[in-house]
Design an enzyme around this catalytic site. Structure first.
Site, PDB file in Angstrom:
ATOM      1  CG  ASP A   1      -5.869  30.959   1.017  1.00  0.00           C
ATOM      2  OD1 ASP A   1      -5.431  32.114   1.072  1.00  0.00           O
ATOM      3  OD2 ASP A   1      -6.823  30.557   1.695  1.00  0.00           O
TER       4      ASP A   1
ATOM      5  CE1 TYR B   1     -10.608  38.377   4.383  1.00  0.00           C
ATOM      6  CE2 TYR B   1     -12.811  38.584   3.455  1.00  0.00           C
ATOM      7  CZ  TYR B   1     -11.500  38.167   3.345  1.00  0.00           C
ATOM      8  OH  TYR B   1     -11.082  37.564   2.188  1.00  0.00           O
TER       9      TYR B   1
ATOM     10  CG  ASN C   1     -10.391  40.140  -3.629  1.00  0.00           C
ATOM     11  OD1 ASN C   1     -10.333  41.365  -3.468  1.00  0.00           O
ATOM     12  ND2 ASN C   1     -10.673  39.305  -2.630  1.00  0.00           N
TER      13      ASN C   1
ATOM     14  CB  THR D   1     -10.982  29.895  -4.396  1.00  0.00           C
ATOM     15  OG1 THR D   1     -11.549  31.132  -3.930  1.00  0.00           O
ATOM     16  CG2 THR D   1     -12.038  28.805  -4.347  1.00  0.00           C
TER      17      THR D   1
END
Length: 300
Positions: free
Chosen positions: A225, A125, A148, A223
């Site tokens: 961040d 994104y 992630n 989450t």
């Protein structure tokens, strides 16, 4: 904490007027834990992008330059940490690197903590041009990375299908210059479980830490961040004890998510109802109750 020993952070990431994402997720926990935080917003939006209508402004690299030049002219360019999150354009990311180089010249001991926000669950994104910039320009300078699983794949070009693949990808980032890599979430656990993995170089050896946790039955925003800010805080406060830092970070984040779900009980899981309950979790941020213990090993 005495003023002269208060660690200072410059945080560059997104901002929303309503809700908790980017700097809105990161600054409050850091301040509660005793850090002085200056922040620059890479974007300023009314809400995060899961809402039906999103309006706002995007900072250009010249805007970042102007803000940072003012800090320099006022002698306010001495920081202990640089924390970065969402960046929407290649030129802005390049300017962040220039900011870091100046900060390092002002304080050679500065620690660069980068959350390479690019995507999740196989979906990118941000513009594709950001990927090689993170790979080639940011990774060699970052001291702590918090991707992630999907972002780890993007940073390394490795397909991650199991835990061994994940460790190999992390080793690849170590080889490129990043001392500590913390994979905030992965789908490598058993059914209904998430696995967080972390690794840090200690001389010739490598400490590996992992925690298994249950998936929450909801989709949250912000989450990552919170995770990056807490890892920065607890690595500092524990003198880089990776195991304890990860345990306390996970403990706090789980408490925040449980409280968020409890407040949303009986309500539809809309973006508004699932905004993180950060303020209500003040005590959990300050004094996390560790329930999940991390597995720890050393690789030579």
């Amino acid at each position: 904490m005495a003023e002269e020993t208060t660690p200072k952070i410059l945080s560059i990431q997104s901002h929303v007027v309503h809700g908790y994402v980017g700097n809105r997720s990161a600054v409050f926990p850091l301040q509660l834990l005793g850090f002085e935080v200056d922040f620059i917003n890479s974007v300023q939006l009314c809400t995060h992008t899961q809402y039906k209508k999103v309006t706002g402004q995007i900072l250009k690299e010249q805007d970042l330059t102007d803000l940072f030049e003012g800090l320099k002219e006022n002698g306010l360019d001495k920081y202990d940490y640089l924390l970065t999150g969402y960046v929407g354009s290649p030129s802005f990311l390049k300017e962040i690197l220039e900011v870091y180089k100046h900060l390092k010249s002002a304080n050679p001991g500065i620690v660069f903590v980068c959350d390479p926000v690019m995507g999740d669950n196989g979906q990118l994104y941000v513009p594709e041009e950001l990927v090689p910039l993170y790979q080639e320009c940011i990774v060699p300078h970052a001291h702590i990375l918090t991707p992630n699983q999907y972002e780890l794949e993007l940073l390394t070009g490795f397909k991650i299908s199991n835990v061994d693949d994940c460790w190999k990808a992390i080793e690849n980032l170590h080889m490129k210059g990043c001392k500590t890599v913390v994979v905030s979430s992965s789908d490598l656990g058993k059914n209904g479980e998430l696995l967080a993995l972390a690794s840090t170089l200690n001389g010739e050896s490598c400490q590996r830490v992992s925690i298994t946790l249950k998936k929450k039955q909801a989709i949250f925003v912000g989450t990552g961040d919170v995770f990056a800010s807490l890892m920065l805080a607890w690595m500092h406060k524990t003198n880089n004890d990776l195991k304890v830092a990860l345990e306390r970070t996970i403990a706090t984040l789980q408490a925040i998510l449980d409280r968020t779900l409890e407040c949303a009980k009986g309500k539809p899981h809309t973006p508004e109802n699932l905004e993180l309950k950060l303020i209500q979790s003040k005590r959990d941020i300050e004094k996390p109750q560790v329930i999940l213990s991390a597995n720890c090993s050393t690789r030579q």
